[in-house]
Design a protein around this motif. Structure first.
Motif, PDB file in Angstrom:
ATOM      1  N   GLN A  56       0.826  -1.207   0.000  1.00 56.69           N
ATOM      2  CA  GLN A  56       0.000   0.000   0.000  1.00 56.69           C
ATOM      3  C   GLN A  56       0.860   1.258   0.000  1.00 56.69           C
ATOM      4  N   HIS A  57       1.971   1.230   0.748  1.00 59.39           N
ATOM      5  CA  HIS A  57       2.851   2.408   0.833  1.00 59.39           C
ATOM      6  C   HIS A  57       3.489   2.707  -0.523  1.00 59.39           C
ATOM      7  N   LEU A  58       3.945   1.656  -1.213  1.00 65.90           N
ATOM      8  CA  LEU A  58       4.534   1.864  -2.536  1.00 65.90           C
ATOM      9  C   LEU A  58       3.493   2.380  -3.510  1.00 65.90           C
ATOM     10  N   ARG A  59       2.269   1.836  -3.431  1.00 64.36           N
ATOM     11  CA  ARG A  59       1.204   2.260  -4.330  1.00 64.36           C
ATOM     12  C   ARG A  59       0.877   3.735  -4.124  1.00 64.36           C
ATOM     13  N   GLU A  60       0.834   4.175  -2.870  1.00 65.93           N
ATOM     14  CA  GLU A  60       0.545   5.583  -2.592  1.00 65.93           C
ATOM     15  C   GLU A  60       1.698   6.477  -3.055  1.00 65.93           C
ATOM     16  N   PHE A  61       2.940   5.975  -2.912  1.00 65.83           N
ATOM     17  CA  PHE A  61       4.102   6.774  -3.308  1.00 65.83           C
ATOM     18  C   PHE A  61       4.156   6.944  -4.823  1.00 65.83           C
ATOM     19  N   ILE A  62       3.882   5.867  -5.555  1.00 66.47           N
ATOM     20  CA  ILE A  62       3.999   5.891  -7.011  1.00 66.47           C
ATOM     21  C   ILE A  62       2.761   6.489  -7.671  1.00 66.47           C
ATOM     22  N   CYS A  63       1.589   6.034  -7.230  1.00 67.15           N
ATOM     23  CA  CYS A  63       0.339   6.423  -7.893  1.00 67.15           C
ATOM     24  C   CYS A  63      -0.390   7.562  -7.187  1.00 67.15           C
ATOM     25  N   GLY A  64      -0.028   7.822  -5.932  1.00 65.81           N
ATOM     26  CA  GLY A  64      -0.769   8.804  -5.160  1.00 65.81           C
ATOM     27  C   GLY A  64      -2.020   8.188  -4.569  1.00 65.81           C
ATOM     28  N   SER A  65      -2.888   9.014  -4.022  1.00 65.53           N
ATOM     29  CA  SER A  65      -4.134   8.537  -3.432  1.00 65.53           C
ATOM     30  C   SER A  65      -5.270   9.474  -3.834  1.00 65.53           C
ATOM     31  N   PRO A  66      -6.509   8.954  -3.869  1.00 64.72           N
ATOM     32  CA  PRO A  66      -7.643   9.808  -4.239  1.00 64.72           C
ATOM     33  C   PRO A  66      -7.793  10.988  -3.278  1.00 64.72           C
ATOM     34  N   SER A  67      -8.298  12.100  -3.810  1.00 63.06           N
ATOM     35  CA  SER A  67      -8.489  13.308  -3.005  1.00 63.06           C
ATOM     36  C   SER A  67      -9.938  13.749  -3.087  1.00 63.06           C
ATOM     37  N   ILE A  68     -10.524  14.052  -1.940  1.00 61.97           N
ATOM     38  CA  ILE A  68     -11.913  14.511  -1.888  1.00 61.97           C
ATOM     39  C   ILE A  68     -11.946  16.016  -2.130  1.00 61.97           C
ATOM     40  N   LYS A 113     -20.021  20.366   0.148  1.00 62.33           N
ATOM     41  CA  LYS A 113     -19.210  21.561   0.367  1.00 62.33           C
ATOM     42  C   LYS A 113     -17.851  21.411  -0.301  1.00 62.33           C
ATOM     43  N   ILE A 114     -17.446  22.445  -1.047  1.00 64.94           N
ATOM     44  CA  ILE A 114     -16.138  22.432  -1.706  1.00 64.94           C
ATOM     45  C   ILE A 114     -15.042  22.572  -0.656  1.00 64.94           C
ATOM     46  N   LEU A 115     -14.027  21.724  -0.715  1.00 65.33           N
ATOM     47  CA  LEU A 115     -12.894  21.794   0.202  1.00 65.33           C
ATOM     48  C   LEU A 115     -11.810  22.669  -0.417  1.00 65.33           C
ATOM     49  N   GLU A 116     -11.804  23.936  -0.028  1.00 66.83           N
ATOM     50  CA  GLU A 116     -10.884  24.896  -0.636  1.00 66.83           C
ATOM     51  C   GLU A 116      -9.423  24.532  -0.387  1.00 66.83           C
ATOM     52  N   GLN A 117      -9.121  24.078   0.827  1.00 68.01           N
ATOM     53  CA  GLN A 117      -7.732  23.746   1.146  1.00 68.01           C
ATOM     54  C   GLN A 117      -7.208  22.618   0.252  1.00 68.01           C
ATOM     55  N   GLU A 118      -8.084  21.644  -0.060  1.00 66.15           N
ATOM     56  CA  GLU A 118      -7.668  20.530  -0.909  1.00 66.15           C
ATOM     57  C   GLU A 118      -7.454  21.000  -2.344  1.00 66.15           C
ATOM     58  N   LEU A 119      -8.307  21.916  -2.805  1.00 67.07           N
ATOM     59  CA  LEU A 119      -8.126  22.482  -4.142  1.00 67.07           C
ATOM     60  C   LEU A 119      -6.795  23.227  -4.237  1.00 67.07           C
ATOM     61  N   THR A 120      -6.476  23.983  -3.191  1.00 71.86           N
ATOM     62  CA  THR A 120      -5.217  24.732  -3.176  1.00 71.86           C
ATOM     63  C   THR A 120      -4.026  23.792  -3.156  1.00 71.86           C
ATOM     64  N   ARG A 121      -4.103  22.732  -2.349  1.00 73.72           N
ATOM     65  CA  ARG A 121      -2.995  21.778  -2.250  1.00 73.72           C
ATOM     66  C   ARG A 121      -2.721  21.091  -3.582  1.00 73.72           C
ATOM     67  N   LEU A 122      -3.795  20.803  -4.319  1.00 76.42           N
ATOM     68  CA  LEU A 122      -3.660  20.109  -5.605  1.00 76.42           C
ATOM     69  C   LEU A 122      -3.484  21.061  -6.780  1.00 76.42           C
ATOM     70  N   ARG A 123      -3.515  22.377  -6.490  1.00 72.08           N
ATOM     71  CA  ARG A 123      -3.460  23.397  -7.540  1.00 72.08           C
ATOM     72  C   ARG A 123      -4.562  23.158  -8.573  1.00 72.08           C
ATOM     73  N   TYR A 124      -5.746  22.954  -8.037  1.00 69.59           N
ATOM     74  CA  TYR A 124      -6.929  22.638  -8.843  1.00 69.59           C
ATOM     75  C   TYR A 124      -7.951  23.741  -8.597  1.00 69.59           C
ATOM     76  N   ASN A 125      -8.232  24.560  -9.635  1.00 71.38           N
ATOM     77  CA  ASN A 125      -9.113  25.697  -9.402  1.00 71.38           C
ATOM     78  C   ASN A 125     -10.586  25.318  -9.565  1.00 71.38           C
ATOM     79  N   VAL A 126     -11.444  26.204  -9.131  1.00 69.91           N
ATOM     80  CA  VAL A 126     -12.885  25.943  -9.132  1.00 69.91           C
ATOM     81  C   VAL A 126     -13.407  25.782 -10.554  1.00 69.91           C
ATOM     82  N   ASN A 127     -12.860  26.536 -11.501  1.00 72.29           N
ATOM     83  CA  ASN A 127     -13.297  26.412 -12.893  1.00 72.29           C
ATOM     84  C   ASN A 127     -13.049  25.002 -13.426  1.00 72.29           C
ATOM     85  N   ASP A 128     -11.877  24.441 -13.098  1.00 71.07           N
ATOM     86  CA  ASP A 128     -11.580  23.066 -13.507  1.00 71.07           C
ATOM     87  C   ASP A 128     -12.573  22.095 -12.884  1.00 71.07           C
ATOM     88  N   LEU A 129     -12.885  22.311 -11.631  1.00 69.58           N
ATOM     89  CA  LEU A 129     -13.833  21.444 -10.936  1.00 69.58           C
ATOM     90  C   LEU A 129     -15.211  21.501 -11.581  1.00 69.58           C
TER      91      LEU A 129
END
Length: 226
Positions: free
Chosen positions: A81-93, A99-115
Motif C-alpha cells: 500500500q505504501h509503494l502504491r501511494e508513493f507511485i500512484c498517489g491517493s484519491p483526493s476529496i 461543500k467544496i474543500l478549498e484547502q484541498e483544491l489549493t494543495r492540488l493546484r486545482y481551481n474551481v473552474n476546472d472542478l
C-alpha cells in the motif's frame, strides 16, 4: 532502405508487445509512472529508426527493460500500500457533504473552474446536486450525487427484474467463435441449423450473430457478400 524497414518492423512489434504486457489502459487512465514509461518507449523506439548508426540491440534491450520495470512496479504495488501511494498517489476529496474543500483544491493546484468543468462532463451542471466529488489517481473525477438527485431504479420502486447478463458473440464477419458456442453447450451445427430457418445457409454471409441469456438469436447479414 530495406534495413530501415526491417528495423522499423522489429521495433514496432516489440513496442506493441511491451504495451500489451503493460495491460489495457486508456491514455487518460494511465498512472503517472505508466505515462512516463510509454513516453520513454516511444523515444527509445524512434532513435534506432531515425539513425541506422544507433545499434538496434541497444534499443531492444532498453525497451525490454522498461517493460520489465513496469511489470515489476505493478506487481509490487499490488502487495504494498505504501509503494502504491508513493507511485500512484491517493484519491483526493474535492467536495464533501456538498461543500467544496478549498484547502484541498489549493494543495492540488486545482481551481474551481476546472472542478466545474469536470462536473459538467459528468452531467452535473449544478454543483448543488453533488454530495461528493473525488479526484482519482488517474486524474478522473468520480461524482456521487445527493440521494434526492439520483435517478430512480427498479429497486427504488420495488419492481422485480429478471437476470439479463451479456449476450454471447457467435459470429463476427463470417468467423464463428467455436469456444463461445462450447461455453453454452452448443455447436456450430446448431448455429447453422438456426440460421437456416431464416434462409441463411452460409455463415460467411453473417456480419454479426449473438445469443442473449433468454435464448434469443440476433443476426445481421453483410451488405456485400464475401
Amino acid at each position: 532502405m530495406i534495413l530501415v524497414m526491417i528495423r522499423t518492423i522489429i521495433l514496432f512489434i516489440l513496442v506493441v508487445i511491451a504495451l500489451r504486457i503493460m495491460g489495457k489502459r486508456q491514455i487518460g487512465k494511465l498512472q503517472p509512472y505508466e505515462l512516463v514509461i510509454i513516453i520513454m518507449l516511444a523515444e527509445l523506439a524512434s532513435l534506432p529508426m531515425a539513425d541506422n548508426r544507433f545499434p538496434l540491440v541497444i534499443g531492444v534491450v532498453a525497451i525490454i527493460t522498461l517493460a520489465f520495470v513496469e511489470v515489476f512496479i505493478s506487481y509490487t504495488a499490488l502487495k504494498s500500500q505504501h509503494l502504491r501511494e508513493f507511485i500512484c498517489g491517493s484519491p483526493s476529496i474535492l467536495i464533501e457533504n456538498g461543500k467544496i474543500l478549498e484547502q484541498e483544491l489549493t494543495r492540488l493546484r486545482y481551481n474551481v473552474n476546472d472542478l466545474l468543468e469536470q462536473l459538467r462532463t459528468k452531467n452535473f451542471p449544478d454543483i448543488a446536486d453533488v454530495e461528493y466529488a473525488i479526484l482519482e489517481t488517474s486524474g478522473e473525477i468520480s461524482v456521487i450525487p445527493k440521494s434526492q438527485k439520483r435517478p430512480l431504479s427498479p429497486a427504488d420502486l420495488h419492481i422485480p427484474t429478471e437476470y439479463e447478463g451479456l449476450p454471447i458473440t457467435l459470429v463476427i464477419d463470417g468467423f464463428v467463435f467455436v469456444n463461445n458456442l462450447q461455453k453454452i453447450n452448443l455447436s456450430e451445427q446448431w448455429l447453422s441449423s438456426e440460421l437456416s430457418k431464416f434462409g441463411i445457409h452460409d455463415l460467411k454471409q453473417v456480419l454479426l450473430a449473438t445469443l442473449d441469456t433468454q435464448g434469443n438469436l440476433f443476426y445481421q447479414l453483410k451488405t456485400q457478400k464475401a
